[in-house]
Write a protein that holds these residues in place. Structure first.
Motif, mmCIF file in Angstrom:
data_model
loop_
_atom_site.group_PDB
_atom_site.id
_atom_site.type_symbol
_atom_site.label_atom_id
_atom_site.label_comp_id
_atom_site.label_asym_id
_atom_site.label_seq_id
_atom_site.Cartn_x
_atom_site.Cartn_y
_atom_site.Cartn_z
ATOM 1 N N LEU A 100 -22.846 129.536 -0.393
ATOM 2 C CA LEU A 100 -23.632 130.569 -1.073
ATOM 3 C C LEU A 100 -23.733 130.262 -2.574
ATOM 4 O O LEU A 100 -24.835 130.217 -3.137
ATOM 5 N N ALA A 101 -22.605 130.025 -3.199
ATOM 6 C CA ALA A 101 -22.623 129.769 -4.649
ATOM 7 C C ALA A 101 -23.343 128.454 -4.958
ATOM 8 O O ALA A 101 -24.107 128.357 -5.929
ATOM 9 N N ASN A 102 -23.124 127.455 -4.124
ATOM 10 C CA ASN A 102 -23.737 126.150 -4.371
ATOM 11 C C ASN A 102 -25.238 126.168 -4.079
ATOM 12 O O ASN A 102 -26.040 125.592 -4.823
ATOM 13 N N GLY A 103 -25.611 126.856 -3.013
ATOM 14 C CA GLY A 103 -27.026 126.990 -2.702
ATOM 15 C C GLY A 103 -27.750 127.793 -3.777
ATOM 16 O O GLY A 103 -28.922 127.553 -4.069
ATOM 17 N N PHE A 104 -27.039 128.742 -4.370
ATOM 18 C CA PHE A 104 -27.603 129.506 -5.480
ATOM 19 C C PHE A 104 -27.861 128.567 -6.665
ATOM 20 O O PHE A 104 -28.942 128.599 -7.273
ATOM 21 N N LEU A 105 -26.895 127.726 -6.982
ATOM 22 C CA LEU A 105 -27.108 126.749 -8.058
ATOM 23 C C LEU A 105 -28.308 125.852 -7.755
ATOM 24 O O LEU A 105 -29.145 125.592 -8.631
ATOM 25 N N ASP A 106 -28.384 125.357 -6.530
ATOM 26 C CA ASP A 106 -29.537 124.523 -6.147
ATOM 27 C C ASP A 106 -30.848 125.265 -6.425
ATOM 28 O O ASP A 106 -31.802 124.695 -6.970
ATOM 29 N N MET A 107 -30.867 126.539 -6.032
ATOM 30 C CA MET A 107 -32.087 127.322 -6.201
ATOM 31 C C MET A 107 -32.402 127.557 -7.674
ATOM 32 O O MET A 107 -33.561 127.472 -8.100
ATOM 33 N N LEU A 108 -31.381 127.842 -8.471
ATOM 34 C CA LEU A 108 -31.607 128.067 -9.901
ATOM 35 C C LEU A 108 -32.180 126.813 -10.561
ATOM 36 O O LEU A 108 -33.055 126.899 -11.437
ATOM 37 N N ILE A 109 -31.712 125.663 -10.137
ATOM 38 C CA ILE A 109 -32.222 124.415 -10.723
ATOM 39 C C ILE A 109 -33.684 124.200 -10.331
ATOM 40 O O ILE A 109 -34.513 123.809 -11.161
ATOM 41 N N LEU A 110 -34.013 124.500 -9.085
ATOM 42 C CA LEU A 110 -35.422 124.385 -8.674
ATOM 43 C C LEU A 110 -36.285 125.409 -9.409
ATOM 44 O O LEU A 110 -37.417 125.107 -9.810
ATOM 45 N N TRP A 111 -35.751 126.606 -9.573
ATOM 46 C CA TRP A 111 -36.486 127.659 -10.295
ATOM 47 C C TRP A 111 -36.770 127.199 -11.724
ATOM 48 O O TRP A 111 -37.901 127.311 -12.211
ATOM 49 N N ILE A 153 -12.674 126.087 -3.953
ATOM 50 C CA ILE A 153 -13.993 125.556 -4.283
ATOM 51 C C ILE A 153 -15.035 126.670 -4.383
ATOM 52 O O ILE A 153 -15.983 126.552 -5.172
ATOM 53 N N ALA A 154 -14.834 127.763 -3.648
ATOM 54 C CA ALA A 154 -15.814 128.850 -3.718
ATOM 55 C C ALA A 154 -15.726 129.550 -5.069
ATOM 56 O O ALA A 154 -16.742 129.766 -5.740
ATOM 57 N N GLN A 155 -14.527 129.912 -5.488
ATOM 58 C CA GLN A 155 -14.371 130.568 -6.795
ATOM 59 C C GLN A 155 -14.838 129.655 -7.934
ATOM 60 O O GLN A 155 -15.519 130.103 -8.862
ATOM 61 N N ILE A 156 -14.457 128.401 -7.859
ATOM 62 C CA ILE A 156 -14.862 127.462 -8.921
ATOM 63 C C ILE A 156 -16.384 127.402 -9.035
ATOM 64 O O ILE A 156 -16.963 127.507 -10.124
ATOM 65 N N THR A 157 -17.042 127.259 -7.897
ATOM 66 C CA THR A 157 -18.504 127.108 -7.905
ATOM 67 C C THR A 157 -19.181 128.391 -8.366
ATOM 68 O O THR A 157 -20.167 128.355 -9.114
ATOM 69 N N LEU A 158 -18.627 129.521 -7.955
ATOM 70 C CA LEU A 158 -19.211 130.800 -8.356
ATOM 71 C C LEU A 158 -19.063 131.029 -9.871
ATOM 72 O O LEU A 158 -20.008 131.463 -10.537
ATOM 73 N N ALA A 159 -17.899 130.725 -10.399
ATOM 74 C CA ALA A 159 -17.698 130.897 -11.844
ATOM 75 C C ALA A 159 -18.637 129.978 -12.634
ATOM 76 O O ALA A 159 -19.179 130.359 -13.680
ATOM 77 N N ILE A 160 -18.842 128.781 -12.118
ATOM 78 C CA ILE A 160 -19.750 127.842 -12.780
ATOM 79 C C ILE A 160 -21.188 128.337 -12.689
ATOM 80 O O ILE A 160 -21.960 128.223 -13.657
#
Lengths: 202, 202
Positions: A100-111, A153-160
């Motif tokens: 979820l957090a990583n896919g969100f980052l992917d989406m933000l970069i595409l946005w 890894i979930a908390q780390i990715t979400l905080a990032i």
């Protein structure tokens, strides 16, 4: 180990924060590699034909990517099960939250890529905004459970992802919209591993 | 288990082929869910706010995504270590090869989205073409080793990427450019698991 690195990539930052949490940061030699969707790093393609960072090159020449694979590898070097639970539903919950957090980052970069084009497609910008609203609502609802989970890894990715929104989407107002996520993220972002690997616009 | 499914998604196809290989296909109930980058499936967002398929809902309501997480979960139901080696460098090699094939699929989908826009960005189309050349060259060089590896998530994803290129990028000419990859892919695509879950443009 050699890591293709950039101070602005949230995916690179995941690896650096994970390495710090695992006590492995001093085993990684970073090499600055600048990639962008419209400008692939040609020198990276022989090691990662996808042209993506992070890419890790081990001492024996073995190459690993993407960030999830690299972090699981580093975790195994540190004994295993430290940033990703080794088995059972705890593992799949951690990996789904990471997705979820990583896919969100992917989406933000595409946005961001779409937004910055000369002719962005309005329907695509609307779709990114709609999904971002859904992700923020889901994270605000789940942050209590995530906060009680492992420092993994979930908390780390979400905080990032939180810091990335501050950096690239300051107008999103996510902190005001998600007060519980905001409070948790501020605390996590104060960890030594996060501070030692801050995003730098340089 | 309920799977948000579409007959055209290569990521859904990964899960279906994996379930078939693991003997678990009859435990999955598929629900057709149509998603597109410019048209999110609103009904999917409560279960996956990223709006992506595949999304798996277990009997107890637990939700899992993305395709890698779902496949590792199905693999664990089947005893573990069948489609992804459980540990050691065999695991990381499999995951890195999967990341290559899966990242290639991600890129092809972005390329197709850009190509089909009213005003595609030429520099972006050029970047996708450059990286695709690099990926195809890397795969043609590594296919001998991949073919000797396990019938796992890397081979499944790579074979699906081959069919996806035929489906969405017929002018790419990948089979003529990569004769060894072509020969391997034709054989893998003839497996019962692949034939039972063919891409259908419907």
């Amino acid at each position: 180990m050699k890591l293709h690195w950039s101070p602005r990539s949230p995916f690179v930052r995941k690896v650096m924060v994970a390495a710090h949490e695992l006590g492995l940061a001093d085993r990684i030699r970073t090499v600055r590699t600048v990639v962008a969707m419209i400008k692939p790093a040609r020198e990276l393609l022989p090691e990662n034909p996808l042209g993506k960072i992070p890419t890790l090159v081990l001492e024996d020449g073995t190459i690993l990517y993407d960030s999830l694979v690299i972090i699981e590898y580093l975790d195994s070097l540190a004994g295993g099960g430290r940033l990703i639970p080794s088995s059972g539903m705890a593992r799949f919950t951690e990996l789904r939250r990471h997705a979820l957090a990583n896919g969100f980052l992917d989406m933000l970069i595409l946005w961001r890529n779409e937004r910055d084009k000369p002719q962005p497609l309005p329907a695509l910008l609307d779709a990114f905004a709609l999904k971002t609203d859904a992700v923020l609502a889901a994270l605000e609802a789940e942050i209590g459970a995530i906060a009680q989970g492992p420092t993994g890894i979930a908390q780390i990715t979400l905080a990032i992802a939180g810091d990335y929104m501050d950096f690239r989407f300051p107008d999103l107002g996510w902190r005001a919209r998600c007060p519980r996520l905001d409070a948790w993220q501020r605390e996590f972002a104060d960890r030594a591993s996060m501070r030692a690997n801050a995003i730098v616009d340089a």
